[in-house]
Design a protein around this motif. Structure first.
Motif, PDB file in Angstrom:
ATOM      1  N   ARG A   1      12.602 -43.741  28.611  1.00 35.88           N
ATOM      2  CA  ARG A   1      12.223 -42.889  27.477  1.00 35.88           C
ATOM      3  C   ARG A   1      11.742 -41.537  27.984  1.00 35.88           C
ATOM      4  O   ARG A   1      11.152 -41.452  29.068  1.00 35.88           O
ATOM      5  CB  ARG A   1      11.060 -43.522  26.700  1.00 35.88           C
ATOM      6  CG  ARG A   1      11.409 -44.823  26.054  1.00 35.88           C
ATOM      7  CD  ARG A   1      10.177 -45.509  25.465  1.00 35.88           C
ATOM      8  NE  ARG A   1      10.572 -46.807  24.912  1.00 35.88           N
ATOM      9  CZ  ARG A   1      11.060 -46.971  23.686  1.00 35.88           C
ATOM     10  NH1 ARG A   1      11.151 -45.944  22.872  1.00 35.88           N
ATOM     11  NH2 ARG A   1      11.427 -48.167  23.275  1.00 35.88           N
ATOM     12  N   PRO A   2      11.950 -40.485  27.182  1.00 35.54           N
ATOM     13  CA  PRO A   2      11.472 -39.157  27.574  1.00 35.54           C
ATOM     14  C   PRO A   2       9.965 -39.196  27.850  1.00 35.54           C
ATOM     15  O   PRO A   2       9.218 -39.840  27.114  1.00 35.54           O
ATOM     16  CB  PRO A   2      11.754 -38.286  26.339  1.00 35.54           C
ATOM     17  CG  PRO A   2      12.824 -39.002  25.581  1.00 35.54           C
ATOM     18  CD  PRO A   2      12.603 -40.466  25.848  1.00 35.54           C
TER      19      PRO A   2
ATOM     20  N   ARG B   1      15.410 -36.307  27.621  1.00 34.65           N
ATOM     21  CA  ARG B   1      16.455 -36.497  26.623  1.00 34.65           C
ATOM     22  C   ARG B   1      17.806 -36.033  27.168  1.00 34.65           C
ATOM     23  O   ARG B   1      17.882 -34.945  27.765  1.00 34.65           O
ATOM     24  CB  ARG B   1      16.097 -35.683  25.382  1.00 34.65           C
ATOM     25  CG  ARG B   1      17.188 -35.655  24.347  1.00 34.65           C
ATOM     26  CD  ARG B   1      17.050 -34.571  23.275  1.00 34.65           C
ATOM     27  NE  ARG B   1      15.690 -34.081  23.065  1.00 34.65           N
ATOM     28  CZ  ARG B   1      15.367 -32.791  22.990  1.00 34.65           C
ATOM     29  NH1 ARG B   1      16.278 -31.856  23.105  1.00 34.65           N
ATOM     30  NH2 ARG B   1      14.112 -32.444  22.810  1.00 34.65           N
TER      31      ARG B   1
ATOM     32  N   THR C   1      17.099 -40.904  24.778  1.00 37.84           N
ATOM     33  CA  THR C   1      17.052 -40.064  23.572  1.00 37.84           C
ATOM     34  C   THR C   1      15.635 -40.070  23.020  1.00 37.84           C
ATOM     35  O   THR C   1      14.822 -40.924  23.382  1.00 37.84           O
ATOM     36  CB  THR C   1      17.999 -40.584  22.452  1.00 37.84           C
ATOM     37  OG1 THR C   1      17.360 -41.684  21.780  1.00 37.84           O
ATOM     38  CG2 THR C   1      19.339 -41.038  23.004  1.00 37.84           C
ATOM     39  N   ASP C   2      15.366 -39.117  22.124  1.00 37.37           N
ATOM     40  CA  ASP C   2      14.033 -39.054  21.514  1.00 37.37           C
ATOM     41  C   ASP C   2      13.732 -40.308  20.698  1.00 37.37           C
ATOM     42  O   ASP C   2      12.579 -40.671  20.506  1.00 37.37           O
ATOM     43  CB  ASP C   2      13.906 -37.806  20.637  1.00 37.37           C
ATOM     44  CG  ASP C   2      13.859 -36.543  21.493  1.00 37.37           C
ATOM     45  OD1 ASP C   2      13.419 -36.636  22.665  1.00 37.37           O
ATOM     46  OD2 ASP C   2      14.276 -35.468  21.008  1.00 37.37           O
TER      47      ASP C   2
END
Ligand code: MF3
Ligand code: CO
Length: 249
Positions: A138-139, A194, A238-239
């Protein structure tokens, strides 16, 4: 340099990823006692080409096949051939596809007929180690968070992770930066952003971590002869969280 992808580019990789997932489903269904590993390879190659895509491994560093088929104590990169599968074996199937210039890569270890409880446990734990690695992709997290999640879960369960082979970034090349070890420290390494797309691929041995290469220069196997399992997905960061591209959606 780690290349980040746009949402449109990620969707092109998803097309390749869908083919990878369908290929693995097809090969898994065919992995029955008595089947030649070369038959699995032919099935995979025909399917991929029928979809207008190409096998990514064939010809890569002179690798001769579409699949890697690695049995029992073979960790990865087993070359398909005249061997026949036998009841009770575990078989790691790894496949890469190139579709419209974009790559996807995934692997899973499957059972041939009925297998031992010890083998089932190894498969379950390795698959869960991959799930835990994906969960932290995750970002804002770091690469080491993925590595540590995989290692911690495998070792908590009494297994060891292979050190010599790693996961990787993927996109318009099969292997991009960064390398993704299956061991490491939380909060270490580059920050995840991201648009990064990663092939996360734990290789877990039931016994010791050490591996050696066969005389064929490809097949990697455990030094102690213990069973080994391999699960891999291509995952976009991705966000909204990790987006697994190598599944049928
Ligand atoms: N999934 C493996 C990897 O990520 C497959 C490489 S096999 C090769 O490196 F033949 F293409 F080298
Ligand atoms: Co890979």
């Amino acid at each position: 340099m780690i290349v980040v992808k746009t949402p449109e580019q990620i969707d092109r990789m998803r097309r390749a990823g869908n083919l990878v997932a369908q290929t693995l489903d097809l090969v898994e269904q065919a992995a029955l006692p008595g089947t030649k590993t070369a038959t699995l390879d032919a099935l995979a190659e025909e399917f991929i080409r029928s979809q207008g895509a190409e096998p990514a491994f064939k010809g890569y560093m002179d690798y001769p096949a579409t699949l890697c088929v690695s049995i029992d104590d073979e960790v990865v990169h087993g070359i398909p051939g005249e061997r026949r599968l036998k009841e009770g074996q575990i078989v790691s199937i790894d496949v890469g596809v190139r579709d419209g210039g974009w790559y996807a890569d995934a692997a899973r270890t499957v059972r041939v007929g009925a297998v031992s409880p010890a083998a089932i446990r190894l498969l379950t734990v390795t698959q869960e180690a991959l799930r835990r690695g994906i969960e932290v992709a995750r970002p804002g997290n770091r690469l080491g968070d993925i590595s540590a999640a995989v290692q911690t879960y495998a070792e908590e369960n009494g297994y060891s992770v292979v050190r010599e082979l790693v996961g990787h970034g993927i996109g318009q090349k099969m292997h991009e930066e960064p390398q993704i070890p299956n061991f490491g420290r939380p909060r270490s390494g580059p920050e995840l952003k991201r648009g990064m797309v990663l092939a996360i691929e734990p290789m877990v041995n039931a016994g010791r971590a050490e591996v050696r290469f066969d005389a064929d220069k490809w097949t990697v196997r455990t030094v102690d002869g213990s069973l080994s399992a391999h699960f891999e997905h291509t995952v976009a960061i991705t966000d909204a969280g990790p987006d697994i591209l190598t599944q049928v959606d």
